[in-house]
Design a protein around this motif. Structure first.
Motif, PDB file in Angstrom:
ATOM      1  N   GLY A  45       0.667  -0.996   0.131  1.00 48.37           N
ATOM      2  CA  GLY A  45      -0.019  -0.049  -0.285  1.00 48.37           C
ATOM      3  C   GLY A  45       0.562   0.888   0.103  1.00 48.37           C
ATOM      4  N   PHE A  46       2.229   1.267  -0.139  1.00 48.63           N
ATOM      5  CA  PHE A  46       3.139   2.823   0.047  1.00 48.63           C
ATOM      6  C   PHE A  46       4.300   2.652  -1.245  1.00 48.63           C
ATOM      7  CE2 PHE A  46       2.505   0.866   4.463  1.00 48.63           C
ATOM      8  CZ  PHE A  46       1.613   1.913   5.243  1.00 48.63           C
ATOM      9  N   ASN A  47       4.065   3.478  -1.908  1.00 48.28           N
ATOM     10  CA  ASN A  47       4.531   3.612  -3.048  1.00 48.28           C
ATOM     11  C   ASN A  47       5.928   4.156  -2.669  1.00 48.28           C
ATOM     12  OD1 ASN A  47       2.026   3.513  -4.880  1.00 48.28           O
ATOM     13  ND2 ASN A  47       2.187   5.639  -4.180  1.00 48.28           N
ATOM     14  N   ASN A  48       6.112   4.899  -1.512  1.00 44.93           N
ATOM     15  CA  ASN A  48       8.284   5.701  -1.371  1.00 44.93           C
ATOM     16  C   ASN A  48       8.440   4.723  -0.314  1.00 44.93           C
ATOM     17  OD1 ASN A  48      10.078   7.211  -1.443  1.00 44.93           O
ATOM     18  ND2 ASN A  48       9.457   8.325   0.217  1.00 44.93           N
ATOM     19  N   ILE A  49       9.333   3.484  -0.478  1.00 47.77           N
ATOM     20  CA  ILE A  49      10.003   2.604   0.779  1.00 47.77           C
ATOM     21  C   ILE A  49      11.259   3.560   0.663  1.00 47.77           C
ATOM     22  CG2 ILE A  49       9.899   0.575   1.011  1.00 47.77           C
ATOM     23  CD1 ILE A  49       7.580   1.549   0.527  1.00 47.77           C
ATOM     24  N   ASN A  50      12.003   3.628   2.008  1.00 46.98           N
ATOM     25  CA  ASN A  50      12.597   3.837   2.591  1.00 46.98           C
ATOM     26  C   ASN A  50      13.433   3.026   3.084  1.00 46.98           C
ATOM     27  OD1 ASN A  50      13.390   6.633   1.474  1.00 46.98           O
ATOM     28  ND2 ASN A  50      11.596   6.755   2.949  1.00 46.98           N
ATOM     29  N   ILE A  51      14.515   1.968   3.644  1.00 47.34           N
ATOM     30  CA  ILE A  51      14.902   0.716   4.127  1.00 47.34           C
ATOM     31  C   ILE A  51      16.594   1.029   4.950  1.00 47.34           C
ATOM     32  CG2 ILE A  51      16.124  -1.675   4.211  1.00 47.34           C
ATOM     33  CD1 ILE A  51      14.766  -1.977   1.394  1.00 47.34           C
ATOM     34  N   LEU A  52      16.031   1.789   6.937  1.00 43.53           N
ATOM     35  CA  LEU A  52      17.425   1.798   6.082  1.00 43.53           C
ATOM     36  C   LEU A  52      18.340   1.276   7.534  1.00 43.53           C
ATOM     37  CD1 LEU A  52      15.852   4.936   6.157  1.00 43.53           C
ATOM     38  CD2 LEU A  52      16.057   4.893   8.813  1.00 43.53           C
ATOM     39  N   ARG A  53      19.705   0.823   7.473  1.00 39.18           N
ATOM     40  CA  ARG A  53      19.814  -0.398   8.589  1.00 39.18           C
ATOM     41  C   ARG A  53      21.338   0.587   9.135  1.00 39.18           C
ATOM     42  NH1 ARG A  53      15.819  -1.926   7.586  1.00 39.18           N
ATOM     43  NH2 ARG A  53      15.369  -4.426   6.964  1.00 39.18           N
ATOM     44  N   ALA A  54      21.749   0.262   9.566  1.00 42.41           N
ATOM     45  CA  ALA A  54      23.078   0.382  10.948  1.00 42.41           C
ATOM     46  C   ALA A  54      24.074  -0.195  10.869  1.00 42.41           C
ATOM     47  CB  ALA A  54      22.368   0.617  12.748  1.00 42.41           C
ATOM     48  N   SER A  55      24.427  -0.498   9.807  1.00 39.09           N
ATOM     49  CA  SER A  55      25.288  -1.261   9.550  1.00 39.09           C
ATOM     50  C   SER A  55      25.997  -1.684   7.931  1.00 39.09           C
ATOM     51  CB  SER A  55      25.904  -3.021  10.420  1.00 39.09           C
ATOM     52  OG  SER A  55      25.241  -3.812   9.894  1.00 39.09           O
ATOM     53  N   ASP A  56      27.009  -1.655   7.194  1.00 39.21           N
ATOM     54  CA  ASP A  56      27.537  -1.973   6.078  1.00 39.21           C
ATOM     55  C   ASP A  56      27.275  -3.173   6.084  1.00 39.21           C
ATOM     56  OD1 ASP A  56      28.428   0.922   5.850  1.00 39.21           O
ATOM     57  OD2 ASP A  56      29.912   0.261   6.175  1.00 39.21           O
ATOM     58  N   SER A  57      26.870  -4.348   6.713  1.00 39.92           N
ATOM     59  CA  SER A  57      26.881  -5.857   6.385  1.00 39.92           C
ATOM     60  C   SER A  57      25.277  -6.034   6.244  1.00 39.92           C
ATOM     61  CB  SER A  57      27.402  -6.594   7.750  1.00 39.92           C
ATOM     62  OG  SER A  57      27.157  -6.750   9.357  1.00 39.92           O
ATOM     63  N   SER A  58      24.588  -5.036   7.158  1.00 44.52           N
ATOM     64  CA  SER A  58      22.746  -5.114   7.145  1.00 44.52           C
ATOM     65  C   SER A  58      22.569  -4.439   5.919  1.00 44.52           C
ATOM     66  CB  SER A  58      22.403  -4.537   8.638  1.00 44.52           C
ATOM     67  OG  SER A  58      22.265  -5.404   8.843  1.00 44.52           O
ATOM     68  N   ILE A  59      23.052  -3.701   5.244  1.00 47.10           N
ATOM     69  CA  ILE A  59      23.758  -3.208   3.786  1.00 47.10           C
ATOM     70  C   ILE A  59      23.317  -3.621   2.550  1.00 47.10           C
ATOM     71  CG2 ILE A  59      23.812  -1.360   2.162  1.00 47.10           C
ATOM     72  CD1 ILE A  59      23.930   0.752   4.486  1.00 47.10           C
ATOM     73  N   GLU A  60      24.637  -4.067   2.412  1.00 46.01           N
ATOM     74  CA  GLU A  60      24.752  -5.255   1.726  1.00 46.01           C
ATOM     75  C   GLU A  60      24.064  -6.512   1.646  1.00 46.01           C
ATOM     76  OE1 GLU A  60      27.451  -5.424  -0.909  1.00 46.01           O
ATOM     77  OE2 GLU A  60      27.092  -3.218   0.288  1.00 46.01           O
ATOM     78  N   ASP A  61      23.296  -7.150   3.002  1.00 46.85           N
ATOM     79  CA  ASP A  61      22.308  -8.220   2.615  1.00 46.85           C
ATOM     80  C   ASP A  61      20.484  -7.327   1.853  1.00 46.85           C
ATOM     81  OD1 ASP A  61      23.329 -10.192   4.458  1.00 46.85           O
ATOM     82  OD2 ASP A  61      22.591  -9.069   6.180  1.00 46.85           O
ATOM     83  N   VAL A  62      20.394  -6.269   2.675  1.00 48.37           N
ATOM     84  CA  VAL A  62      19.034  -5.905   2.382  1.00 48.37           C
ATOM     85  C   VAL A  62      19.808  -5.235   0.365  1.00 48.37           C
ATOM     86  CG1 VAL A  62      17.919  -4.067   1.436  1.00 48.37           C
ATOM     87  CG2 VAL A  62      18.846  -4.572   3.797  1.00 48.37           C
ATOM     88  N   LYS A  63      20.720  -5.167  -0.601  1.00 50.06           N
ATOM     89  CA  LYS A  63      21.316  -5.069  -1.845  1.00 50.06           C
ATOM     90  C   LYS A  63      20.918  -6.195  -2.407  1.00 50.06           C
ATOM     91  CE  LYS A  63      23.772  -0.432  -1.193  1.00 50.06           C
ATOM     92  NZ  LYS A  63      25.084  -0.378  -1.022  1.00 50.06           N
ATOM     93  N   LYS A  64      22.018  -7.710  -1.571  1.00 49.31           N
ATOM     94  CA  LYS A  64      21.466  -8.641  -2.129  1.00 49.31           C
ATOM     95  C   LYS A  64      19.919  -9.741  -2.437  1.00 49.31           C
ATOM     96  CE  LYS A  64      26.378 -10.416  -0.669  1.00 49.31           C
ATOM     97  NZ  LYS A  64      27.475 -11.383   0.525  1.00 49.31           N
ATOM     98  N   TRP A  65      19.368  -8.950  -1.463  1.00 48.43           N
ATOM     99  CA  TRP A  65      18.134  -9.559  -1.750  1.00 48.43           C
ATOM    100  C   TRP A  65      16.945  -8.821  -2.894  1.00 48.43           C
ATOM    101  CZ3 TRP A  65      13.880  -6.408  -1.165  1.00 48.43           C
ATOM    102  CH2 TRP A  65      12.636  -6.935  -1.065  1.00 48.43           C
ATOM    103  N   MET A  66      17.540  -7.776  -2.730  1.00 47.20           N
ATOM    104  CA  MET A  66      17.282  -6.455  -3.775  1.00 47.20           C
ATOM    105  C   MET A  66      17.649  -7.881  -5.128  1.00 47.20           C
ATOM    106  SD  MET A  66      15.653  -4.596  -2.915  1.00 47.20           S
ATOM    107  CE  MET A  66      14.670  -3.493  -4.347  1.00 47.20           C
ATOM    108  N   LYS A  67      18.630  -7.904  -5.372  1.00 51.41           N
ATOM    109  CA  LYS A  67      18.614  -8.526  -6.375  1.00 51.41           C
ATOM    110  C   LYS A  67      19.172  -9.929  -6.803  1.00 51.41           C
ATOM    111  CE  LYS A  67      23.521  -5.098  -6.666  1.00 51.41           C
ATOM    112  NZ  LYS A  67      24.513  -4.751  -7.018  1.00 51.41           N
ATOM    113  N   LYS A  68      18.727 -10.181  -5.649  1.00 49.65           N
ATOM    114  CA  LYS A  68      17.839 -12.119  -5.879  1.00 49.65           C
ATOM    115  C   LYS A  68      18.464 -12.967  -5.612  1.00 49.65           C
ATOM    116  CE  LYS A  68      13.955 -11.226  -8.972  1.00 49.65           C
ATOM    117  NZ  LYS A  68      12.955 -11.973  -9.998  1.00 49.65           N
TER     118      LYS A  68
END
Length: 232
Positions: A45-68
């Motif tokens: 139901g949301f068009n604008n999604i922001n994902i905040l993460r506190a560590s570089d490793s968590s950011i990398e995890d999200v990016k890997k998920w985005m790229k399948k």
């Protein structure tokens, strides 16, 4: 990281499913550990999604998920079982197509997402991360205030964490955790202009060397006023 604490996530899963079903609006902010199952469930139901993460490793995890590039997590498998595999796949693909903005939360800054300017959110979800980034009660209050500043008045805030947690071990590394009780959470939220609608606690019944806590809690709340944030 997620596999080490997945059973804590599972324990709170039904509470999250119950409350986040009411969330809607234009902008959604998720500030949690690397887990993304809450995004898979409730961001349609949301068009604008922001994902905040506190560590570089968590950011990398999200990016890997985005790229399948990352297999479905334990929590994601539970989501699929709950909503149906085909619906879950549709939700995930829809979320990826919205191209969420992934932002680093810097705990050392008064404005922790600077230089990014985030839109005022209609819904903020914060899961387990405060337990790790808050070193003192003052840090906890400050972080709540900073998170509340990203939320619009009259909008929903969902907070999940561990009460009286003494330690968490992630990937073999024992991490320092700030122990706190429900009274401290309520005080911090009230000072930040957040009114608690529901506060659910589930007692720990799992014996593990990975994490020790008394309760997992989930709060459904609403922002009722703006409070001046701490400047940099």
């Amino acid at each position: 990281m997620e596999n080490d604490v997945s059973y804590v996530t599972v324990q709170s899963f039904l509470l999250i499913y119950l409350f986040l079903a009411v969330a809607s609006g234009e902008t959604f902010i998720d500030f949690s550990l690397s887990n993304v199952f809450q995004l898979e469930l409730f961001t349609n139901g949301f068009n604008n999604i922001n994902i905040l993460r506190a560590s570089d490793s968590s950011i990398e995890d999200v990016k890997k998920w985005m790229k399948k590039e990352q297999a479905a997590s334990v929590s994601s498998q539970i989501v699929a079982a709950l909503v149906g595999s085909s619906d879950w796949k549709e939700n995930v693909e829809s979320l990826r197509q919205k191209n969420p903005q992934i932002v680093k939360w810097d705990t050392e800054k008064g404005d922790p997402t600077k230089p990014f300017q985030l839109k005022e959110a209609d819904c903020v979800v914060c899961m387990f991360i405060l337990d790790l980034i808050s070193k003192t009660p003052e840090d906890f209050h400050s972080n709540i205030l900073k998170i509340a500043s990203m939320l619009g008045v009259g909008k929903r805030f969902f907070l999940c964490g561990l009460l009286n947690c003494t330690h968490i071990t992630i990937n073999g590394l024992s991490l320092r955790v700030l122990p706190y009780d429900d009274h401290m959470v309520r005080r911090a939220l009230l000072k930040a202009g957040i009114f608690v609608l529901n506060f659910d606690m589930k007692r720990s019944n799992v014996k593990s060397n990975i994490v020790k806590y008394d309760y997992v809690y989930f709060i459904d709340a609403i922002k009722f006023r703006d409070v001046t944030t701490i400047s940099e």
